[in-house]
Design a protein around this motif. Sequence first.
Motif, PDB file in Angstrom:
ATOM      1  N   GLY B 181       1.376 -11.012  -0.882  1.00 16.18           N
ATOM      2  CA  GLY B 181       2.199 -10.665  -1.892  1.00 16.18           C
ATOM      3  C   GLY B 181       3.461 -11.334  -1.397  1.00 16.18           C
ATOM      4  N   SER B 182       4.557 -10.467  -1.597  1.00 18.03           N
ATOM      5  CA  SER B 182       6.192 -11.033  -0.743  1.00 18.03           C
ATOM      6  C   SER B 182       5.541 -11.102   0.702  1.00 18.03           C
ATOM      7  CB  SER B 182       6.697 -10.143  -1.842  1.00 18.03           C
ATOM      8  OG  SER B 182       6.977  -8.723  -1.219  1.00 18.03           O
ATOM      9  N   GLN B 183       4.521 -10.447   1.104  1.00 15.84           N
ATOM     10  CA  GLN B 183       5.400 -10.027   3.020  1.00 15.84           C
ATOM     11  C   GLN B 183       5.411 -11.769   3.694  1.00 15.84           C
ATOM     12  OE1 GLN B 183       1.856  -7.230   2.688  1.00 15.84           O
ATOM     13  NE2 GLN B 183       2.394  -7.599   5.240  1.00 15.84           N
ATOM     14  N   PRO B 184       5.949 -12.039   5.083  1.00 14.36           N
ATOM     15  CA  PRO B 184       5.781 -13.567   5.144  1.00 14.36           C
ATOM     16  C   PRO B 184       4.514 -13.384   5.757  1.00 14.36           C
ATOM     17  CG  PRO B 184       8.247 -12.132   5.609  1.00 14.36           C
ATOM     18  CD  PRO B 184       7.056 -11.314   4.755  1.00 14.36           C
ATOM     19  N   SER B 185       4.057 -15.324   5.790  1.00 17.81           N
ATOM     20  CA  SER B 185       3.034 -14.791   5.943  1.00 17.81           C
ATOM     21  C   SER B 185       2.542 -14.299   8.315  1.00 17.81           C
ATOM     22  CB  SER B 185       2.007 -16.707   6.048  1.00 17.81           C
ATOM     23  OG  SER B 185       3.163 -17.574   7.191  1.00 17.81           O
ATOM     24  N   ASP B 186       3.866 -14.587   8.597  1.00 15.76           N
ATOM     25  CA  ASP B 186       3.113 -14.035   9.791  1.00 15.76           C
ATOM     26  C   ASP B 186       3.266 -12.775  10.327  1.00 15.76           C
ATOM     27  OD1 ASP B 186       6.455 -13.556   8.999  1.00 15.76           O
ATOM     28  OD2 ASP B 186       7.387 -14.655  11.380  1.00 15.76           O
ATOM     29  N   GLU B 187       3.587 -12.078   9.536  1.00 18.98           N
ATOM     30  CA  GLU B 187       3.603 -10.205   9.397  1.00 18.98           C
ATOM     31  C   GLU B 187       1.915 -10.094   9.600  1.00 18.98           C
ATOM     32  OE1 GLU B 187       5.872  -8.268   6.633  1.00 18.98           O
ATOM     33  OE2 GLU B 187       7.885  -9.320   7.816  1.00 18.98           O
ATOM     34  N   THR B 188       0.566 -11.339   8.974  1.00 27.75           N
ATOM     35  CA  THR B 188      -0.329 -10.535   9.268  1.00 27.75           C
ATOM     36  C   THR B 188      -0.833 -10.243  10.758  1.00 27.75           C
ATOM     37  OG1 THR B 188      -1.054 -12.283   7.714  1.00 27.75           O
ATOM     38  CG2 THR B 188      -2.645 -11.487   9.465  1.00 27.75           C
ATOM     39  N   ARG B 189      -1.485  -9.113  10.186  1.00 25.54           N
ATOM     40  CA  ARG B 189      -2.038  -9.153  12.263  1.00 25.54           C
ATOM     41  C   ARG B 189      -2.930  -8.429  12.249  1.00 25.54           C
ATOM     42  NH1 ARG B 189       2.130 -10.288  12.990  1.00 25.54           N
ATOM     43  NH2 ARG B 189       3.529  -9.919  14.387  1.00 25.54           N
ATOM     44  N   MET B 190      -4.365  -8.870  12.972  1.00 29.75           N
ATOM     45  CA  MET B 190      -5.588  -7.905  13.448  1.00 29.75           C
ATOM     46  C   MET B 190      -5.266  -6.591  14.307  1.00 29.75           C
ATOM     47  SD  MET B 190      -7.372 -11.877  13.777  1.00 29.75           S
ATOM     48  CE  MET B 190      -6.059 -12.441  14.403  1.00 29.75           C
ATOM     49  N   GLY B 191      -6.181  -5.136  13.870  1.00 27.94           N
ATOM     50  CA  GLY B 191      -5.993  -4.417  14.731  1.00 27.94           C
ATOM     51  C   GLY B 191      -6.942  -3.999  15.515  1.00 27.94           C
ATOM     52  N   ASN B 192      -7.019  -3.710  16.672  1.00 33.11           N
ATOM     53  CA  ASN B 192      -7.819  -3.228  17.639  1.00 33.11           C
ATOM     54  C   ASN B 192      -8.088  -2.253  18.372  1.00 33.11           C
ATOM     55  OD1 ASN B 192      -9.050  -6.639  17.920  1.00 33.11           O
ATOM     56  ND2 ASN B 192      -7.043  -6.596  17.739  1.00 33.11           N
ATOM     57  N   PHE B 193      -9.250  -1.640  17.478  1.00 29.26           N
ATOM     58  CA  PHE B 193      -9.147   0.377  18.618  1.00 29.26           C
ATOM     59  C   PHE B 193     -10.198   0.219  19.293  1.00 29.26           C
ATOM     60  CE2 PHE B 193      -6.530  -0.414  14.870  1.00 29.26           C
ATOM     61  CZ  PHE B 193      -5.348   0.460  14.473  1.00 29.26           C
ATOM     62  N   LEU B 194     -10.294   1.590  19.575  1.00 29.06           N
ATOM     63  CA  LEU B 194     -12.019   1.316  20.361  1.00 29.06           C
ATOM     64  C   LEU B 194     -11.814   3.252  20.330  1.00 29.06           C
ATOM     65  CD1 LEU B 194     -14.037   1.267  21.821  1.00 29.06           C
ATOM     66  CD2 LEU B 194     -12.529   1.637  24.060  1.00 29.06           C
ATOM     67  N   GLU B 195     -13.247   3.152  19.606  1.00 32.38           N
ATOM     68  CA  GLU B 195     -13.298   5.032  18.897  1.00 32.38           C
ATOM     69  C   GLU B 195     -14.532   4.977  19.827  1.00 32.38           C
ATOM     70  OE1 GLU B 195     -15.956   4.919  15.567  1.00 32.38           O
ATOM     71  OE2 GLU B 195     -16.389   7.236  15.880  1.00 32.38           O
ATOM     72  N   ILE B 196     -14.417   6.634  20.854  1.00 28.23           N
ATOM     73  CA  ILE B 196     -15.018   7.443  21.939  1.00 28.23           C
ATOM     74  C   ILE B 196     -15.701   8.300  20.878  1.00 28.23           C
ATOM     75  CG2 ILE B 196     -15.987   7.683  23.717  1.00 28.23           C
ATOM     76  CD1 ILE B 196     -13.766   5.860  24.927  1.00 28.23           C
ATOM     77  N   SER B 197     -16.410   8.740  20.643  1.00 28.79           N
ATOM     78  CA  SER B 197     -16.540  10.561  19.774  1.00 28.79           C
ATOM     79  C   SER B 197     -18.145  10.562  20.793  1.00 28.79           C
ATOM     80  CB  SER B 197     -16.758   9.493  18.055  1.00 28.79           C
ATOM     81  OG  SER B 197     -17.894   8.943  18.064  1.00 28.79           O
ATOM     82  N   LEU B 198     -18.226  11.841  19.760  1.00 28.77           N
ATOM     83  CA  LEU B 198     -19.561  12.608  20.028  1.00 28.77           C
ATOM     84  C   LEU B 198     -19.937  13.226  18.229  1.00 28.77           C
ATOM     85  CD1 LEU B 198     -18.022  15.602  22.555  1.00 28.77           C
ATOM     86  CD2 LEU B 198     -19.480  13.303  22.926  1.00 28.77           C
ATOM     87  N   SER B 199     -21.401  13.034  18.542  1.00 34.94           N
ATOM     88  CA  SER B 199     -22.050  13.160  17.104  1.00 34.94           C
ATOM     89  C   SER B 199     -23.228  13.779  17.512  1.00 34.94           C
ATOM     90  CB  SER B 199     -22.827  11.918  16.985  1.00 34.94           C
ATOM     91  OG  SER B 199     -21.908  10.427  16.115  1.00 34.94           O
ATOM     92  N   ALA B 200     -23.432  14.764  16.239  1.00 35.68           N
ATOM     93  CA  ALA B 200     -24.618  16.004  15.921  1.00 35.68           C
ATOM     94  C   ALA B 200     -25.320  15.266  14.808  1.00 35.68           C
ATOM     95  CB  ALA B 200     -23.946  17.226  15.348  1.00 35.68           C
ATOM     96  N   LEU B 201     -26.223  14.601  14.587  1.00 36.15           N
ATOM     97  CA  LEU B 201     -27.152  14.426  13.706  1.00 36.15           C
ATOM     98  C   LEU B 201     -28.264  14.931  13.071  1.00 36.15           C
ATOM     99  CD1 LEU B 201     -28.127  10.613  14.570  1.00 36.15           C
ATOM    100  CD2 LEU B 201     -29.697  11.766  13.766  1.00 36.15           C
TER     101      LEU B 201
END
Lengths: 382, 204
Positions: B181-201
């Motif tokens: 939309g109207s956002q300046p192109s230099d505001e594009t970001r790639m977010g990097n995150f780490l999930e550490i989770s426990l599961s019951a399956l």
Amino acid sequence: MRKLKLEVLLETAIILPVIVLVIMLAGCNVGNNAIFYTLEHEEKIIDNTLPNNIDVLGIVRDGDYYYAAAGGIYRASVSGRSNSGWKLIDSVDTNSTSLGLCNSLVPFGGKYYAAFFKDETNGNISYGLYSTTSLSSSVVWDGPLGTDSDIKSKQITGLFDVNGNLIVAIYNSTNKGYDLYYSGDGTSFSKVTLGGITGSLVQNVSDISYFGGKYWVLSGSKILNGTSISSLSEIATSSYPSDVTPSAQYEGILASTAFSSNLLYLSDNMGEIFTSSDGVSWTRFSDSPIEVSSNSVPFGRFIQASNDLLLVATEGYGFYKITQTNSITRFSDNTKANLYNGVILGFYVDTTDSNIFIYTAGSGLWSNTLSGISDDKSWQWE
Amino acid sequence: MANFIRKALPLVLTVIIVFLFTSVDVFGQDKEPKVLPVYSLGDQTLSINGGLFVPLFFQALDGTISSTNLTPGGIGSLEWNAYINANVKVGLEAGGVFAFSPNFNVLLILPITVKATYIFSYYPFDFPIFLGTGLNIIKYQDLSHIDFLLKPGFSVFWRYNASWSFGLNFVYWWIFQAATGSQPSDETRMGNFLEISLSALYHF
């Protein structure tokens, strides 16, 4: 069993790729908000020691200290409040009796005037307007001011310093309305005659200004004016803004000299701001009311921060900046949620040290320097 | 916070791994004969996951790395999978994430992804590696955005019995938030995150 497994195979083999495609197409960046960019640039708010959840109802300066009325009266050094913080001061009358809570504080005629109320042991609430010549870490207030026939021991609902008059709005418990009194010396008070109004005003006075040789008073959907504060009348129907939303209530009025123009600014709770050069013909800022998420912005009071900037309060949307006669933008730093979504009760400008304050309902007191006001990120929490 | 996580992470992982192996020994005293479950086409699983969401960094299109300014947060999700064969399953996952900004404003993330998993088995353990992709609904203050999400990761699961497995997941989140939309192109970001989770399956 075999049939069930084949059905599942069909689900996984056909439905999931379709879902993937839909998700990939739909998920490609919908929205116009740079959330990651906003987070990356969010700065921790500088926060002085004034409680952040209080209603601030007025602020004045005496000497090297600011005083904020927020139930109690808080005091902080003009230059050192980030170090020494805000401290609650004692307020007593001349009998050394505590005065309770303060809900208005204004300077007038070289003195300071404050409205107090207090729960008494007999279950009643005592009210009164008090004055003092100077404020300090402990203040002995004179009062209650006035006489039984005017404002003495009445519930003060508004206190205004306008054009050399101290104007006091009170709640009239007899007819369940609001009356206005004025004083030129801060000692004796006279009732304002309200032409065209039967009894008292139905709604409290939201703002008062002086423009074009007249006092202008807002009370709900009514605008009153008069050349003398002693007698005001509702303006003619033809003098109201013609395109105002019918249910609107007027909230703020300001005689402005900004943008090299003498204009009267008028706001209402339906997203409308009007200007007038004569108080008769009005021009609305935009073709339609200003909205946020399809809700009309309930505007409030104004302040002239400089010759090229006005601020206007809102109830729930922070404040807006008027940078030209017909240009208005919302304060943009949404990381300061308590200001961005704040209910703004008023503004105070200290021209001596070029500081500006915004006082809020439930979100404390915010400050900035006048030179830094163009940067929305530079507001700090007192 | 980053230092704290760096120091605490080995300890947490050690405790979890020790617990898992200890559990094997304890439950290994069971007198019932063990049956090696083999999953096949049509078998399905439901799992509930919960754990820690660690913001790593943002990256601009020019490669510039910057802090997310977020605290570690929490994550929870529900996941359904169906086996294609004994080693491959595909499924859907939906969940929620929260984390806080420097001013304690809450960031909410609602990911909806499809997921393909390949499972290496070494009884009683499974070692799934997987790739999820889909959309990511992000809400912050009065801002919202829907972005593209990639989630590669791996897990360690212990088969408690034929119906239940319990595991630990490490998932890398890559969120592409383009300026639109109207956002300046230099505001594009790639977010990097780490999930550490426990599961019951649960297998069914």
